[in-house]
Design a protein around this motif. Structure first.
Motif, short mmCIF file in Angstrom:
data_model
loop_
_atom_site.label_atom_id
_atom_site.label_comp_id
_atom_site.label_asym_id
_atom_site.label_seq_id
_atom_site.Cartn_x
_atom_site.Cartn_y
_atom_site.Cartn_z
N VAL A 12 -16.25 -29.01 27.48
CA VAL A 12 -16.84 -28.10 26.50
C VAL A 12 -15.78 -27.67 25.49
O VAL A 12 -16.06 -27.47 24.32
CB VAL A 12 -17.44 -26.86 27.20
N ARG A 14 -11.69 -25.49 25.46
CA ARG A 14 -10.63 -24.82 26.19
C ARG A 14 -11.16 -24.16 27.47
O ARG A 14 -10.47 -24.07 28.48
CB ARG A 14 -9.98 -23.77 25.29
N LYS A 15 -12.41 -23.73 27.42
CA LYS A 15 -13.03 -23.01 28.53
C LYS A 15 -12.98 -23.78 29.85
O LYS A 15 -12.72 -23.21 30.89
CB LYS A 15 -14.48 -22.69 28.14
N ASN A 16 -13.22 -25.08 29.82
CA ASN A 16 -13.24 -25.84 31.07
C ASN A 16 -12.26 -27.02 31.05
O ASN A 16 -12.35 -27.92 31.88
CB ASN A 16 -14.65 -26.32 31.39
N TYR A 17 -11.33 -27.02 30.10
CA TYR A 17 -10.42 -28.15 29.95
C TYR A 17 -9.59 -28.41 31.21
O TYR A 17 -9.45 -29.56 31.63
CB TYR A 17 -9.50 -27.97 28.74
N CYS A 68 -16.87 -31.91 20.90
CA CYS A 68 -15.50 -32.36 21.18
C CYS A 68 -15.24 -33.78 20.67
O CYS A 68 -14.09 -34.21 20.61
CB CYS A 68 -15.23 -32.32 22.68
N PHE A 89 -6.89 -28.68 23.48
CA PHE A 89 -7.49 -27.76 24.44
C PHE A 89 -6.57 -27.21 25.53
O PHE A 89 -6.94 -26.27 26.21
CB PHE A 89 -8.69 -28.41 25.12
N ASP A 91 -4.20 -25.01 27.39
CA ASP A 91 -3.87 -23.60 27.18
C ASP A 91 -2.36 -23.43 27.12
O ASP A 91 -1.67 -23.61 28.10
CB ASP A 91 -4.46 -22.77 28.32
N ARG A 96 -2.05 -18.51 23.70
CA ARG A 96 -3.28 -17.92 24.24
C ARG A 96 -3.14 -16.40 24.32
O ARG A 96 -4.06 -15.67 23.99
CB ARG A 96 -3.55 -18.50 25.63
#
Length: 108
Positions: A12, A14-17, A68, A89, A91, A96
């Motif tokens: 999705v 950065r959220k689930n990378y 993406c 993506f 972090d 961050r």
């Protein structure tokens, strides 16, 4: 689509990378394609090597959300795709933290 690929949630952003990256790496290793993340097939390498790279690149392309795909549009190898997704993506702790601090101050 293969059953193995269905159990990996699509990227999705950065959220689930972090989870996606780990699962994708294990999946590519399982498919005997994991080494291609670090090595680009040479021009002199057999056609089979380039086909395997293309196969791995396609697997990544199928496991990202449409938003993406923009990051992958110019990637010609899985190594290039892996690097561009990492750059986009992964972090970076200090970046961050700065982003989150900025959001916190915007709320006040």
């Amino acid at each position: 689509m293969e059953t193995n690929m269905l159990s990996i949630q699509k990227l999705v952003g950065r959220k689930n990378y972090a989870v996606w990256k780990t699962q994708m790496k294990f999946y590519l290793i399982h498919e005997e394609l994991g080494h291609l993340i670090e090595k680009i097939p040479s021009e002199g390498e057999a056609t089979a090597g380039r086909k395997r790279d293309t196969k791995a690149l396609n697997k990544i392309g199928l496991l990202v959300q449409p938003q993406c795909l923009i990051h992958l549009q110019n990637a010609k190898t899985i190594k290039a795709a892996w690097e561009v997704l990492t750059k986009a993506f992964e972090d970076k702790v200090i970046n961050r933290r700065c982003t989150l601090l900025g959001k916190l101050f915007d709320k006040k």
